[in-house]
Design a protein around this motif. Structure first.
Motif, mmCIF file in Angstrom:
data_model
loop_
_atom_site.group_PDB
_atom_site.id
_atom_site.type_symbol
_atom_site.label_atom_id
_atom_site.label_comp_id
_atom_site.label_asym_id
_atom_site.label_seq_id
_atom_site.Cartn_x
_atom_site.Cartn_y
_atom_site.Cartn_z
ATOM 1 N N LEU A 250 0.820 -1.208 0.000
ATOM 2 C CA LEU A 250 0.000 0.000 0.000
ATOM 3 C C LEU A 250 0.856 1.261 0.000
ATOM 4 C CD1 LEU A 250 -2.837 -0.966 2.520
ATOM 5 C CD2 LEU A 250 -3.087 -0.574 0.068
ATOM 6 N N HIS A 251 1.907 1.254 0.791
ATOM 7 C CA HIS A 251 2.786 2.428 0.825
ATOM 8 C C HIS A 251 3.454 2.653 -0.528
ATOM 9 C CE1 HIS A 251 6.580 4.642 1.697
ATOM 10 N NE2 HIS A 251 5.747 5.369 2.431
ATOM 11 N N GLY A 252 3.898 1.563 -1.155
ATOM 12 C CA GLY A 252 4.500 1.704 -2.479
ATOM 13 C C GLY A 252 3.516 2.242 -3.497
ATOM 14 N N LEU A 253 2.249 1.818 -3.406
ATOM 15 C CA LEU A 253 1.228 2.321 -4.324
ATOM 16 C C LEU A 253 0.964 3.805 -4.097
ATOM 17 C CD1 LEU A 253 -1.303 -0.657 -4.221
ATOM 18 C CD2 LEU A 253 0.161 0.006 -6.138
ATOM 19 N N ILE A 254 0.948 4.220 -2.835
ATOM 20 C CA ILE A 254 0.740 5.637 -2.536
ATOM 21 C C ILE A 254 1.868 6.477 -3.117
ATOM 22 C CG2 ILE A 254 0.709 7.332 -0.669
ATOM 23 C CD1 ILE A 254 -0.772 5.275 1.034
ATOM 24 N N VAL A 255 3.098 6.044 -2.883
ATOM 25 C CA VAL A 255 4.257 6.787 -3.385
ATOM 26 C C VAL A 255 4.221 6.867 -4.911
ATOM 27 C CG1 VAL A 255 6.770 6.752 -3.578
ATOM 28 C CG2 VAL A 255 5.679 6.221 -1.390
ATOM 29 N N THR A 256 3.890 5.760 -5.558
ATOM 30 C CA THR A 256 3.825 5.758 -7.023
ATOM 31 C C THR A 256 2.714 6.662 -7.531
ATOM 32 O OG1 THR A 256 4.674 3.489 -7.090
ATOM 33 C CG2 THR A 256 3.553 4.299 -9.054
ATOM 34 N N ALA A 257 1.556 6.604 -6.882
ATOM 35 C CA ALA A 257 0.406 7.386 -7.350
ATOM 36 C C ALA A 257 0.641 8.884 -7.233
ATOM 37 C CB ALA A 257 -0.842 6.982 -6.574
ATOM 38 N N ILE A 258 1.270 9.318 -6.144
ATOM 39 C CA ILE A 258 1.413 10.761 -5.926
ATOM 40 C C ILE A 258 2.708 11.325 -6.489
ATOM 41 C CG2 ILE A 258 0.005 10.649 -3.851
ATOM 42 C CD1 ILE A 258 2.483 10.836 -2.174
ATOM 43 N N ASN A 259 3.643 10.455 -6.863
ATOM 44 C CA ASN A 259 4.932 10.973 -7.334
ATOM 45 C C ASN A 259 5.274 10.624 -8.776
ATOM 46 O OD1 ASN A 259 6.090 12.295 -4.933
ATOM 47 N ND2 ASN A 259 5.977 10.257 -4.037
ATOM 48 N N ASN A 260 4.981 9.396 -9.172
ATOM 49 C CA ASN A 260 5.557 8.908 -10.422
ATOM 50 C C ASN A 260 4.560 8.616 -11.523
ATOM 51 O OD1 ASN A 260 8.053 8.890 -9.030
ATOM 52 N ND2 ASN A 260 7.620 6.849 -8.220
ATOM 53 N N HIS A 261 3.292 8.437 -11.187
ATOM 54 C CA HIS A 261 2.359 7.987 -12.217
ATOM 55 C C HIS A 261 1.946 9.149 -13.112
ATOM 56 C CE1 HIS A 261 -0.938 5.829 -14.144
ATOM 57 N NE2 HIS A 261 -0.405 4.726 -13.624
ATOM 58 N N PRO A 262 2.021 8.966 -14.448
ATOM 59 C CA PRO A 262 1.660 10.076 -15.349
ATOM 60 C C PRO A 262 0.200 10.474 -15.260
ATOM 61 C CG PRO A 262 2.002 8.021 -16.582
ATOM 62 C CD PRO A 262 2.471 7.773 -15.181
#
Length: 504
Positions: A250-262
């Motif tokens: 879940l933490h990895g998904l949060i980081v990806t969603a708010i930082n890296n996902h176009p």
């Protein structure tokens, strides 16, 4: 007495037999090829598994079920009392009322000892000197070993046993094991017969393909029956290595969603859905962890902007200040999304406490907002900070997050100057965010109303910035002062506690 019959190609013929309520091994004592009412074995075999030409048939003896060259006669006995394995890996009996008149079928198969003892440890033990039955001489003085094998009376059980028996005669497992259902059907039979090559092929296939939810339950039921090296990859696929695997995911998904996902908006919406479906404990941990990271970056960016290290040229300093403001804005947006999720899921206690005890952070904000640079670089930064403040203050005012008197007073005292500065700004910010200002003002006044009158008196005097030339535009401020003066008209506490002294 069990009577068997052979066909032109050597296939044995099952006959109807009376159930006698026993699972003991039965031996065939006669062979009658003249039976016309017998059922051939081929219909019980899956079409693609019944192959006459096998890798072992060229070794001087016949192939699977070749009665002319076989030296092992195996009779498969159907029996409802055989224990099966359920999806939960617990043995459960198959319910079947006893009926002595019920007729079931025995299936008879011809095998070759030279083949099966090398492929199956079960048959190797069965045909050992210690356990083998006495051979019987046939018409050509060929020794025949006769055995019985009890088969659960379940759908497909006969076909699965015949498939595995035929696989003893070939190394071409891929042509048979071509689906999860097939692998799961023949795996328990291969395990029962200790047919290692077949077990490995089934496991290898299961490792390489996807499963449905029901198929996964069946895989889990077989894992305890496999050796450690056989089950390692399957275990790694269905069981986590750590207790906090869900939290890390879940933490990895949060980081990806708010930082890296176009496509940030869609990714955030999907992650928000996953958070709503997760346990409160896991959600609280991952959101607090992400909140601390984003909050730290916002504070560090504003601290560096408010107190820049003037080394190098002016252009370098300006570029660094721009970078710091952009970093504060970007992480501030992340912070706002996290705060909204924490409030929605009622796990905002830590965020409220952290937001309250930040006097230095609000000082940095005031320094940054007194500078006009933010208006051209990140004009939305004050709005983001006030929205975070509003969400957390509403949680306090509504009782969603319980904060003691000192904390409630500190929240209003630290953030009132930020609100006043943003509102008095000469930029067009006020006109486009008037409703946000009113929302924060109303929330602060509600919190002030929960404080002792002396504290409320101090803070209300600082709230004159809420007023406008048109008194009708600030009813929330009028209500707050009206409430305070109404309370002030009551007798003091000492007189209220001892009314007789005042009357005297």
């Amino acid at each position: 007495m069990t009577i068997t019959a052979g066909s032109a190609n050597g296939a044995s013929i099952p006959k109807k037999r009376q159930r006698i309520g026993s699972t003991s091994t039965r031996h065939s004592s006669s062979h009658d090829p003249s039976r016309e009412d017998a059922v051939p074995i081929e219909p019980f075999l899956k079409p693609k598994t019944f192959c006459r030409s096998t890798s072992h048939s060229s070794g001087g003896f016949g192939g699977f079920n070749d009665s002319s060259t076989a030296d092992v006669f195996l009779q498969l006995h159907l029996d409802e009392s055989v224990v099966l394995y359920s999806d939960e890996s617990e043995p459960v009996p198959v319910p079947a009322p006893f009926d002595s008149t019920e007729q079931v079928e025995d299936i008879q198969v011809y095998l070759h000892s030279d083949v099966i003892i090398h492929r199956s440890k079960y048959f190797a033990a069965l045909l050992s000197d210690l356990w083998q039955t006495e051979p019987e001489a046939g018409e050509t003085d060929r020794k025949m070993y006769r055995f019985g094998l009890v088969v659960p009376n379940a759908t497909g059980s006969i076909e699965d046993h015949l498939t595995v028996l035929e696989l003893l005669y070939t190394n071409d497992f891929t042509s048979v094991i071509d689906s999860v259902s097939v692998a799961l059907s023949i795996l328990p039979v291969a395990l029962k017969l200790l047919f290692e090559d077949c077990v490995k092929s089934c496991v290898r296939f299961l490792e390489a393909v996807s499963w449905s939810d029901e198929e996964e339950k069946r895989v889990l039921s077989f894992l305890p029956l496999l050796r450690e090296e056989e089950s390692r990859e399957l275990l790694g696929r269905v069981l986590p290595l750590r207790n906090d695997s869900c939290e890390e995911m879940l933490h990895g998904l949060i980081v990806t969603a708010i930082n890296n996902h176009p496509n940030m908006a869609s990714a955030k919406a999907f992650v928000a859905m996953l958070l709503r479906e997760s346990s409160k404990e896991a959600t609280s941990k991952v959101l607090n962890r992400a909140f601390e990271t984003s909050f730290k970056m916002v504070k560090e960016s504003l601290d560096e902007y408010s107190s820049p290290d003037f080394r190098g040229y002016h252009n370098d300093t300006e570029a660094i200040q721009r970078l710091n403001l952009h970093s504060a804005m970007t992480n501030g947006k992340h912070l706002l999304w996290l705060v909204e999720r924490m409030i929605e899921l009622r796990v905002a206690e830590n965020a409220v406490k952290r937001w309250i005890s930040q006097p230095l952070f609000t000082i940095d904000l005031l320094r940054a907002f007194r500078d006009d640079a933010w208006k051209n670089i990140v004009p939305g930064l004050p709005s983001v900070m006030l929205r975070c403040t509003s969400r957390l203050a509403i949680a306090v005012a509504s009782g969603s997050v319980l904060v003691d008197k000192k904390g409630r007073m500190q929240l209003v005292k630290d953030w009132l100057p930020v609100l006043a500065l943003c509102k008095d700004s000469s930029s067009p910010f006020f006109s486009s965010n008037k409703s946000l200002y009113v929302e924060v003002e109303e929330t602060f006044l509600r919190i002030i109303s929960t404080l002792p009158m002396s504290d409320a008196q101090e803070l209300l005097q600082r709230c004159l910035s809420f007023s406008t030339r048109n008194v009708e535009d600030c009813p929330h401020l009028i209500t707050a002062f009206t409430t305070w003066f109404r309370r002030a008209s009551h007798p003091p506490q000492a007189e209220a506690e001892n009314p007789s002294s005042s009357s005297a």
